[in-house]
Scaffold this motif. Structure first.
Motif, PDB file in Angstrom:
ATOM      1  N   THR A  23     -55.475  35.944  -6.892  1.00 21.15           N
ATOM      2  CA  THR A  23     -54.084  36.045  -6.655  1.00 21.15           C
ATOM      3  C   THR A  23     -53.441  34.738  -6.818  1.00 21.15           C
ATOM      4  O   THR A  23     -52.361  34.448  -7.264  1.00 21.15           O
ATOM      5  CB  THR A  23     -53.537  36.561  -5.132  1.00 21.15           C
ATOM      6  N   ASN A  26     -53.314  33.282 -10.338  1.00 19.20           N
ATOM      7  CA  ASN A  26     -52.192  33.834 -11.081  1.00 19.20           C
ATOM      8  C   ASN A  26     -50.827  33.003 -10.252  1.00 19.20           C
ATOM      9  O   ASN A  26     -49.937  32.936 -11.282  1.00 19.20           O
ATOM     10  CB  ASN A  26     -52.176  35.554 -10.964  1.00 19.20           C
ATOM     11  N   GLN A  31     -48.316  33.488 -14.087  1.00 18.48           N
ATOM     12  CA  GLN A  31     -48.184  34.969 -14.800  1.00 18.48           C
ATOM     13  C   GLN A  31     -49.698  35.461 -14.586  1.00 18.48           C
ATOM     14  O   GLN A  31     -50.621  34.882 -14.080  1.00 18.48           O
ATOM     15  CB  GLN A  31     -48.020  34.996 -16.082  1.00 18.48           C
ATOM     16  N   LYS A  32     -49.999  36.878 -14.389  1.00 17.75           N
ATOM     17  CA  LYS A  32     -51.038  37.516 -14.258  1.00 17.75           C
ATOM     18  C   LYS A  32     -51.902  37.398 -15.278  1.00 17.75           C
ATOM     19  O   LYS A  32     -51.528  37.951 -16.489  1.00 17.75           O
ATOM     20  CB  LYS A  32     -50.576  38.885 -14.058  1.00 17.75           C
ATOM     21  N   ASP A 260     -49.375  48.228 -17.991  1.00 21.23           N
ATOM     22  CA  ASP A 260     -49.618  46.815 -17.699  1.00 21.23           C
ATOM     23  C   ASP A 260     -50.146  46.258 -18.992  1.00 21.23           C
ATOM     24  O   ASP A 260     -49.743  45.176 -19.465  1.00 21.23           O
ATOM     25  CB  ASP A 260     -50.706  46.438 -16.769  1.00 21.23           C
TER      26      ASP A 260
END
Length: 296
Positions: A23, A26, A31-32, A260
């Motif tokens: 986490t 990111n 961004q993920k 996603d």
């Protein structure tokens, strides 16, 4: 002409399982690029994330949670942690705001004592401010940290302050990667990880740790990307759990993953999922290599 004051370097992100390392990665990148799950040991190998900002480029190496391995996959994950510590210019040691310093955290501090480190106290949104001082005091006695930064990777609080501390520690160096590049992972690998993330999210108990995802086909056309993937598990009983009654669980995994994937690829996605059994694959060097989980 190259900027002589440009700063760059490799930064390891280390910690025990479930402290929020991915986490944090990111959040730093903005961004993920890596999957997130409340279940421990979600990250299985080194994930490279690149943060390029004015006058600097930090190449972050996210690692699996430091733990005692129970199989060859676990041994491979531990190897990834040790390699990252060896490669990094400095490390972010990520902990939670709890009174207890766990044995595995003591091991991490011992392993990283010869390189600079920033202590990152994550999940500060879950603790009172006056509870942080005892945490800071305990860790400060274990080694000298370049800085101690309380953050919440989930809410973004403290991320800008952490970026500034990273900038201070970076040595002068070149831009290693193109400015618009955020990860070295190929799209296929990110898609496989998205599917695994949704499987982790949807399932419970022991099944997720025995799951791997293989992209069989990924064909891009004008307005749609067709993806076919195998979800591998270790037991016949797990296969039934993943599929679910009337195929409902697998459909839910597919629906969440497709959403996603469409964000990632910026196109409509047609996703086919198949569930297959590969008994004890976590102890097979051959299969781990096939699934892209083996560090040679």
């Amino acid at each position: 002409m190259e900027n002589k004051n440009f700063k760059s370097g490799y930064v390891g992100i280390v910690g025990i399982p479930n402290v929020g390392k991915t986490t944090l990665l990111n959040a730093l990148i903005g961004q993920k690029i890596a999957i997130i799950s409340p279940k421990p040991q979600t990250t299985r190998g080194k994930i490279l994330g690149i943060m390029s900002e004015s006058g600097m480029q930090a190449v972050f190496l996210d690692t699996p949670g430091f733990h005692k391995p129970k199989n060859k996959l676990g041994e491979n994950m531990l190897k990834a942690v040790n390699e990252t510590i060896g490669e990094a210019d400095f490390v972010l040691v990520v902990v939670e705001p709890t009174d207890e310093v766990r044995n595995a955290e003591l091991e991490i501090i011992e392993k990283t004592k010869n390189i600079p480190a920033i202590l990152v106290i994550n999940k500060c949104d879950t603790a009172r401010k006056d509870a942080l001082l005892p945490v800071i005091e305990k860790y400060s006695k274990l080694r000298e940290f370049a800085e101690i930064v309380p953050i919440s990777a989930k809410t973004g609080d403290g991320i800008d302050a952490l970026k500034e501390e990273v900038r201070k520690l970076l040595p002068e160096g070149p831009m290693y990667y193109p400015e618009d590049m955020v990860t070295d992972q190929p799209e296929k690998q990110i898609v496989a990880e998205i599917i695994r993330e949704k499987t982790l999210y949807t399932l419970d108990k022991e099944v997720p740790h025995g799951i791997a995802v293989e992209i069989v086909k990924m064909k891009e056309e004008k307005d749609i990307v067709s993806i076919s993937a195998n979800i591998f598990c270790e037991k016949d009983s797990h296969k039934g759990i993943i599929i679910g009654s009337g195929g409902r669980t697998l459909k839910r995994i597919g629906s969440l993953a497709r959403r996603d994937c469409e964000k990632l690829l910026d196109k409509k996605v047609f996703l086919e999922l198949w569930v297959k059994v590969k008994k004890d694959w976590r102890n097979s060097n051959f299969l781990m290599k096939e699934f892209g989980l083996k560090n040679d």
